[in-house]
Design a protein around this motif. Sequence first.
Motif, PDB file in Angstrom:
ATOM      1  N   GLN A 212       0.822  -1.211   0.000  1.00 17.87           N
ATOM      2  CA  GLN A 212       0.000   0.000   0.000  1.00 17.87           C
ATOM      3  C   GLN A 212       0.859   1.265   0.000  1.00 17.87           C
ATOM      4  O   GLN A 212       0.591   2.220  -0.742  1.00 17.87           O
ATOM      5  CB  GLN A 212      -0.908   0.025   1.232  1.00 17.87           C
ATOM      6  CG  GLN A 212      -1.998  -1.034   1.261  1.00 17.87           C
ATOM      7  CD  GLN A 212      -2.739  -0.998   2.589  1.00 17.87           C
ATOM      8  OE1 GLN A 212      -2.232  -1.481   3.609  1.00 17.87           O
ATOM      9  NE2 GLN A 212      -3.936  -0.421   2.597  1.00 17.87           N
ATOM     10  N   ILE A 213       1.896   1.258   0.830  1.00 18.75           N
ATOM     11  CA  ILE A 213       2.772   2.425   0.927  1.00 18.75           C
ATOM     12  C   ILE A 213       3.533   2.646  -0.372  1.00 18.75           C
ATOM     13  O   ILE A 213       3.654   3.779  -0.861  1.00 18.75           O
ATOM     14  CB  ILE A 213       3.753   2.279   2.109  1.00 18.75           C
ATOM     15  CG1 ILE A 213       3.001   2.294   3.448  1.00 18.75           C
ATOM     16  CG2 ILE A 213       4.809   3.368   2.078  1.00 18.75           C
ATOM     17  CD1 ILE A 213       2.268   3.592   3.735  1.00 18.75           C
ATOM     18  N   ASP A 214       4.040   1.580  -0.941  1.00 15.95           N
ATOM     19  CA  ASP A 214       4.755   1.681  -2.214  1.00 15.95           C
ATOM     20  C   ASP A 214       3.833   2.206  -3.309  1.00 15.95           C
ATOM     21  O   ASP A 214       4.227   3.040  -4.130  1.00 15.95           O
ATOM     22  CB  ASP A 214       5.316   0.308  -2.599  1.00 15.95           C
ATOM     23  CG  ASP A 214       6.094   0.354  -3.900  1.00 15.95           C
ATOM     24  OD1 ASP A 214       7.144   1.035  -3.951  1.00 15.95           O
ATOM     25  OD2 ASP A 214       5.652  -0.290  -4.886  1.00 15.95           O
ATOM     26  N   SER A 215       2.602   1.728  -3.303  1.00 16.72           N
ATOM     27  CA  SER A 215       1.632   2.175  -4.304  1.00 16.72           C
ATOM     28  C   SER A 215       1.300   3.655  -4.124  1.00 16.72           C
ATOM     29  O   SER A 215       1.123   4.385  -5.109  1.00 16.72           O
ATOM     30  CB  SER A 215       0.358   1.329  -4.196  1.00 16.72           C
ATOM     31  OG  SER A 215      -0.588   1.732  -5.159  1.00 16.72           O
ATOM     32  N   LEU A 216       1.225   4.108  -2.885  1.00 16.52           N
ATOM     33  CA  LEU A 216       0.942   5.521  -2.622  1.00 16.52           C
ATOM     34  C   LEU A 216       2.044   6.417  -3.172  1.00 16.52           C
ATOM     35  O   LEU A 216       1.763   7.446  -3.808  1.00 16.52           O
ATOM     36  CB  LEU A 216       0.788   5.747  -1.119  1.00 16.52           C
ATOM     37  CG  LEU A 216       0.604   7.205  -0.683  1.00 16.52           C
ATOM     38  CD1 LEU A 216      -0.700   7.780  -1.238  1.00 16.52           C
ATOM     39  CD2 LEU A 216       0.644   7.329   0.845  1.00 16.52           C
ATOM     40  N   GLU A 217       3.291   6.037  -2.952  1.00 14.69           N
ATOM     41  CA  GLU A 217       4.401   6.846  -3.453  1.00 14.69           C
ATOM     42  C   GLU A 217       4.412   6.893  -4.973  1.00 14.69           C
ATOM     43  O   GLU A 217       4.647   7.956  -5.573  1.00 14.69           O
ATOM     44  CB  GLU A 217       5.731   6.309  -2.920  1.00 14.69           C
ATOM     45  CG  GLU A 217       6.918   7.175  -3.303  1.00 14.69           C
ATOM     46  CD  GLU A 217       8.185   6.810  -2.563  1.00 14.69           C
ATOM     47  OE1 GLU A 217       9.179   7.555  -2.677  1.00 14.69           O
ATOM     48  OE2 GLU A 217       8.189   5.775  -1.854  1.00 14.69           O
ATOM     49  N   LYS A 218       4.151   5.761  -5.607  1.00 16.95           N
ATOM     50  CA  LYS A 218       4.104   5.732  -7.067  1.00 16.95           C
ATOM     51  C   LYS A 218       2.947   6.573  -7.600  1.00 16.95           C
ATOM     52  O   LYS A 218       3.075   7.261  -8.618  1.00 16.95           O
ATOM     53  CB  LYS A 218       3.983   4.283  -7.552  1.00 16.95           C
ATOM     54  CG  LYS A 218       5.253   3.468  -7.349  1.00 16.95           C
ATOM     55  CD  LYS A 218       5.067   2.024  -7.806  1.00 16.95           C
ATOM     56  CE  LYS A 218       6.354   1.233  -7.619  1.00 16.95           C
ATOM     57  NZ  LYS A 218       6.190  -0.201  -7.989  1.00 16.95           N
ATOM     58  N   PHE A 219       1.816   6.517  -6.906  1.00 14.94           N
ATOM     59  CA  PHE A 219       0.657   7.335  -7.292  1.00 14.94           C
ATOM     60  C   PHE A 219       1.004   8.823  -7.193  1.00 14.94           C
ATOM     61  O   PHE A 219       0.674   9.609  -8.091  1.00 14.94           O
ATOM     62  CB  PHE A 219      -0.527   6.999  -6.378  1.00 14.94           C
ATOM     63  CG  PHE A 219      -1.674   7.961  -6.465  1.00 14.94           C
ATOM     64  CD1 PHE A 219      -2.557   7.919  -7.534  1.00 14.94           C
ATOM     65  CD2 PHE A 219      -1.872   8.916  -5.476  1.00 14.94           C
ATOM     66  CE1 PHE A 219      -3.628   8.813  -7.614  1.00 14.94           C
ATOM     67  CE2 PHE A 219      -2.927   9.812  -5.545  1.00 14.94           C
ATOM     68  CZ  PHE A 219      -3.808   9.766  -6.617  1.00 14.94           C
ATOM     69  N   ALA A 220       1.668   9.214  -6.119  1.00 10.30           N
ATOM     70  CA  ALA A 220       2.054  10.608  -5.945  1.00 10.30           C
ATOM     71  C   ALA A 220       2.980  11.071  -7.063  1.00 10.30           C
ATOM     72  O   ALA A 220       2.813  12.168  -7.611  1.00 10.30           O
ATOM     73  CB  ALA A 220       2.728  10.796  -4.584  1.00 10.30           C
ATOM     74  N   THR A 221       3.931  10.228  -7.411  1.00  3.12           N
ATOM     75  CA  THR A 221       4.867  10.569  -8.491  1.00  3.12           C
ATOM     76  C   THR A 221       4.139  10.687  -9.822  1.00  3.12           C
ATOM     77  O   THR A 221       4.371  11.626 -10.596  1.00  3.12           O
ATOM     78  CB  THR A 221       5.976   9.495  -8.590  1.00  3.12           C
ATOM     79  OG1 THR A 221       6.670   9.424  -7.342  1.00  3.12           O
ATOM     80  CG2 THR A 221       6.949   9.831  -9.701  1.00  3.12           C
TER      81      THR A 221
END
Length: 271
Positions: A212-221
Motif C-alpha cells: 500500500q505504501i509503495d503504491s501511494l508513493e508511485k501514485f504521488a509521483t
Amino acid sequence: MKYGRMIAIVISAICIILLISSYLTWKSRIDYVKGDIKTIHSTQTELTEKKDVILPKKEESIVLSRTFVEDSIKNADEKVQELLLNRLDAGVKVQLLIVGSSSMEEGAPGYATILTNALTDTYGDFVETTVLPFNGTSKQFIEGMAEIAWEKGFDLVLMEPFTLNNNGVVVIEDEHRHIQAFEQKVLEEVPDAVVILQPSHPIFQANFYLVQIDSLEKFATRRGYPYINHWSAWPATNDPALKDLLTEDNSPNSEGAKAWALSLIHYFTGK
C-alpha cells in the motif's frame, strides 16, 4: 578722648560691615553651587526619562525577508516553494491544513504539534496551521469532509491519506480516488492550493501494508503530488529497533513522533 572713642566706633562698624559682606558673599557662592548640583541632577533625570521613552519595543511578530524564506523552503517541492513565495510577495498569510489519522496526536506531543511549533518559530504568523485528526478510513473521511472549515481557504494541505486505517478495509485504487476527490474540494476553494502527501507511519513486520505504501508513493509521483517520505527517518520495518519508536498498539510514541516530525520540519523549514 571723645575723638579717640569715635575712631574706635567707626573702625568697629567697618569691621562689622566687612564681616557681613564676607558672609553674604560666601552664602551666595554656596547657593550657586547647590543650584548647579540641582540642575545637574534634574538634567540627568530628564535624560534617563527620555532614554526610557526611546527604548525600542520588542517585536511581536517575525519580519521575514524573501531571502530568508527562500532558504527555509529549499527542501520543499517546487510547487510548495512557488506558493509560499507568492503569498509572501502578496503580503498574505499561508493557511496550512494538516489532515490525517489520529496518529498525528500520538506521542505527547504528536508530530502535528511539534511541526506546528517549528513553523511558528520559523515563520511567525506568516503560516497559520489547522490540525485535523480523523480516526477512520479514507472513505469515511471523504463522506464527512463537508464539515471541514473550508472558509479558511487552505493554501497548503499536508495529507496522510489514512493508508494504515485503510489496511484490509479500503482497496488501494479507492484510496487514490479519495485523495483526488479531496484535492478537488481543496482546489474549489483555493485554485492554486497544493496538496502534499505523506505516508502513515511504519509498523514492525508489515506485510501487505508495504504494498500500500509503495503504491501511494508511485501514485504521488505519477500524479505530480509533492511527497514527503518520512519513513527514511525510521528503522526498517523488519528492524526490531522500530519497536522502540512505537507503542504496543503500533502507534508512535514520543520518539516516533519526534522522528516523524523532524522529517517534516526539514522539508518545511530547512532545519
